[in-house]
Design a protein around this motif. Structure first.
Motif, PDB file in Angstrom:
ATOM      1  N   GLU A  29       0.803  -1.215   0.000  1.00 24.71           N
ATOM      2  CA  GLU A  29       0.000   0.000   0.000  1.00 24.71           C
ATOM      3  C   GLU A  29       0.843   1.275   0.000  1.00 24.71           C
ATOM      4  OE1 GLU A  29      -0.306  -1.631   4.322  1.00 24.71           O
ATOM      5  OE2 GLU A  29       0.002  -2.399   2.272  1.00 24.71           O
ATOM      6  N   LEU A  32       1.166   3.482  -3.233  1.00 20.44           N
ATOM      7  CA  LEU A  32       0.199   4.517  -3.587  1.00 20.44           C
ATOM      8  C   LEU A  32       0.748   5.898  -3.262  1.00 20.44           C
ATOM      9  CD1 LEU A  32      -3.094   2.841  -2.290  1.00 20.44           C
ATOM     10  CD2 LEU A  32      -1.840   2.461  -4.424  1.00 20.44           C
ATOM     11  N   GLU A 201      -3.832   8.318 -10.632  1.00 19.78           N
ATOM     12  CA  GLU A 201      -4.987   7.701  -9.984  1.00 19.78           C
ATOM     13  C   GLU A 201      -6.297   8.130 -10.649  1.00 19.78           C
ATOM     14  OE1 GLU A 201      -5.718   5.451  -7.851  1.00 19.78           O
ATOM     15  OE2 GLU A 201      -3.840   4.993  -6.829  1.00 19.78           O
ATOM     16  N   THR A 225      -3.440   1.918  -7.435  1.00 17.50           N
ATOM     17  CA  THR A 225      -4.295   1.071  -6.590  1.00 17.50           C
ATOM     18  C   THR A 225      -4.652  -0.223  -7.301  1.00 17.50           C
ATOM     19  OG1 THR A 225      -5.265   3.016  -5.506  1.00 17.50           O
ATOM     20  CG2 THR A 225      -6.498   0.950  -5.370  1.00 17.50           C
TER      21      THR A 225
END
Length: 233
Positions: A29, A32, A201, A225
């Motif tokens: 994660e 990101l 994104e 993501t």
């Protein structure tokens, strides 16, 4: 007729690329946040060391990284931004992450990931071009392949407001290659999955142009993501 992959390359072994990707693998994660920094600051020549250091620390703080992990990542990121090879490193990180976390299509199986291969069937070049795709995940000839082309900024490749003929020739040629490969594989073997992966994104306008105006509805766009989640249907 057996599909052949020719001229296989290896994934980047550049030390800074490997170091950052290995750290990301520990806690995916965090990619990101790193992708957001690379997207916000795509050029290391127009920002001074103090500003980029402050922005890196700020983004890691907003992502609630532990102090120790944020410090480790900050050191590596600053080395990347100081490098004369910044643009190559930034691109290679995206490719290595897509390689590490792909394929993204839910349930798609693979036995091998080929890097920038030429694909041939009995002398016929699949895609009808000397263009190649960054990553091709393959299981067997009659199973779906997954193509992932990595572009650090999808807006540079697929502008939201330009028709196909006004796009860069390099990008037109790559899309034409992917289109030809899609048609051939769909008609002769199995319909492939095809994506552009990027640091963006938000690409709602770009994908609208790609699908609704240009007609390439079979090409998907992957955000950071989606790259690490791998949940495409």
């Amino acid at each position: 007729m057996t599909i052949k992959f020719i001229g296989e390359k290896g994934i980047s072994e550049r030390p800074l690329v490997k170091e950052l990707v290995d750290i990301i693998k520990e806690r995916p994660e965090d990619f990101l946040c790193i992708a957001r920094i690379f997207s916000m600051y795509p050029n290391n020549q127009i920002i001074d060391d103090t500003e980029i250091k402050n922005q890196i620390r700020r983004n890691f703080k907003l992502a609630f990284l532990s102090y120790d992990r944020a410090e480790i990542l900050t050191v590596v990121m600053l080395e990347i931004y100081k490098s004369r090879k910044f643009h190559d490193i930034r691109a290679e990180i995206l490719e290595n992450i897509a390689y590490a976390f792909g394929p993204v299509t839910k349930g798609l199986q693979y036995t091998k990931c080929y890097i920038e291969p030429k694909i041939e069937v009995k002398g016929y070049t699949v895609g009808e071009s000397d263009k190649k795709c960054d990553l091709v995940f393959y299981q067997e000839d009659l199973s779906p392949m997954e193509f992932i082309e990595c572009k650090t900024n999808i807006s540079n490749v697929i502008p939201w407001n330009k028709p196909f003929e006004e796009m860069s020739k390099t990008h037109r040629d790559k899309i034409s290659y992917l289109n030809n490969a899609y048609i051939y594989l769909k008609e002769n073997y199995c319909k492939p999955k095809i994506y552009f992966a990027c640091y963006n994104e938000d690409f709602e306008n770009e994908i609208k142009n790609l699908h609704d105006n240009l007609g390439y509805t079979f090409i998907g766009l992957l955000s950071p993501t989606e790259i690490i989640d791998g949940k495409h249907s």
